[in-house]
Design a protein around this motif. Structure first.
Motif, short mmCIF file in Angstrom:
data_model
loop_
_atom_site.label_atom_id
_atom_site.label_comp_id
_atom_site.label_asym_id
_atom_site.label_seq_id
_atom_site.Cartn_x
_atom_site.Cartn_y
_atom_site.Cartn_z
N LEU A 1 -21.90 -5.97 -8.06
CA LEU A 1 -23.23 -5.39 -7.87
C LEU A 1 -23.27 -4.52 -6.61
CD1 LEU A 1 -25.54 -8.35 -8.91
CD2 LEU A 1 -25.12 -6.23 -10.17
N ILE A 2 -22.66 -4.99 -5.54
CA ILE A 2 -22.65 -4.22 -4.29
C ILE A 2 -21.86 -2.93 -4.46
CG2 ILE A 2 -21.77 -4.22 -1.91
CD1 ILE A 2 -22.54 -7.23 -1.82
N TYR B 1 -23.86 -0.59 -6.60
CA TYR B 1 -24.98 0.00 -5.85
C TYR B 1 -24.50 1.20 -5.03
CZ TYR B 1 -28.20 0.70 -1.97
OH TYR B 1 -29.02 1.28 -1.04
N PHE B 2 -23.41 1.01 -4.27
CA PHE B 2 -22.92 2.10 -3.42
C PHE B 2 -22.39 3.27 -4.26
CE2 PHE B 2 -22.87 -1.25 -0.13
CZ PHE B 2 -23.65 -0.60 0.81
N ALA C 1 -23.49 4.14 -7.27
CA ALA C 1 -24.68 4.82 -7.81
C ALA C 1 -25.37 5.63 -6.72
CB ALA C 1 -25.63 3.80 -8.42
N ARG C 2 -25.45 5.07 -5.54
CA ARG C 2 -26.10 5.78 -4.43
C ARG C 2 -25.33 7.04 -4.08
NH1 ARG C 2 -26.68 3.30 1.53
NH2 ARG C 2 -26.86 5.29 2.54
#
Length: 190
Positions: A30-31, A34-35, A37-38
């Motif tokens: 997930l982490i 997230y990065f 996708a960001r």
């Protein structure tokens, strides 16, 4: 038989250990997601527009001399230099013409269309006042009022008002000037 691991007085079974490892693995995914996708979002987002600066130039016959093209005058040369330095500047607003004295400049900048939209005001005036025979004290008062108005056009920030001195046209030997010494002294006084 379940394998038991004893640590600090707590018993952890193999199935509990697998659940903990899966939880950490899921958190890591997930982490990372997230990065990723960001980063992807940041790459697709257009860059913010760079600021565009707006100048106002107040002047007289020296700001727009009749014997040179607009491109050769100091206002346009200044803008060209800024653009060469990759500063985004609009063409300046120019309130200047031959014969424009300080008093008339003060009237012209009272137009509401000039209020509060400038990053910088450049002021070069006084030569036409000298030619018209305005005395130094009258000029001083009118010039002070003009400075107050110019400051109001840059949100009250006097560091964004630049005054250029009156050029000493008596230094041009080819230019006919009556009484060079008196004219030079008047320019210095102004």
């Amino acid at each position: 038989a379940p394998i038991a691991i004893r640590r600090m007085g707590t018993q952890v079974t193999a199935s509990m250990l697998k659940k903990i490892i899966r939880s950490f693995a899921l958190a890591a995914v997930l982490i990372v997601g997230y990065f990723a996708a960001r980063e992807s979002y940041e790459m697709t987002r257009p860059p913010p527009p760079e600021p565009t600066y707006q100048f106002l130039i107040l002047g007289d016959s020296h700001a727009v001399p009749a014997h040179v093209t607009r491109a050769q005058g100091w206002p346009q040369q200044m803008i060209t230099i800024f653009r060469e330095e990759r500063l985004l500047v609009n063409d300046p607003d120019l309130i200047a013409e031959t014969g424009m004295q300080t008093e008339r400049l003060g009237v012209e900048i009272d137009d509401p269309k000039y209020l509060g939209k400038y990053n910088l005001v450049l002021l070069q005036t006084g030569a036409d006042d000298i030619v018209a025979g305005v005395d130094a004290e009258t000029y001083r008062v009118k010039f002070a009022n003009l400075l107050i108005k110019a400051k109001s056009l840059v949100d009250g920030d006097s560091s964004r008002v630049i005054v250029l001195s009156i050029p000493d046209w008596t230094a041009i030997r080819a230019k006919p000037v009556s009484n060079r010494e008196k004219t030079r002294a008047t320019i210095d006084r102004f």
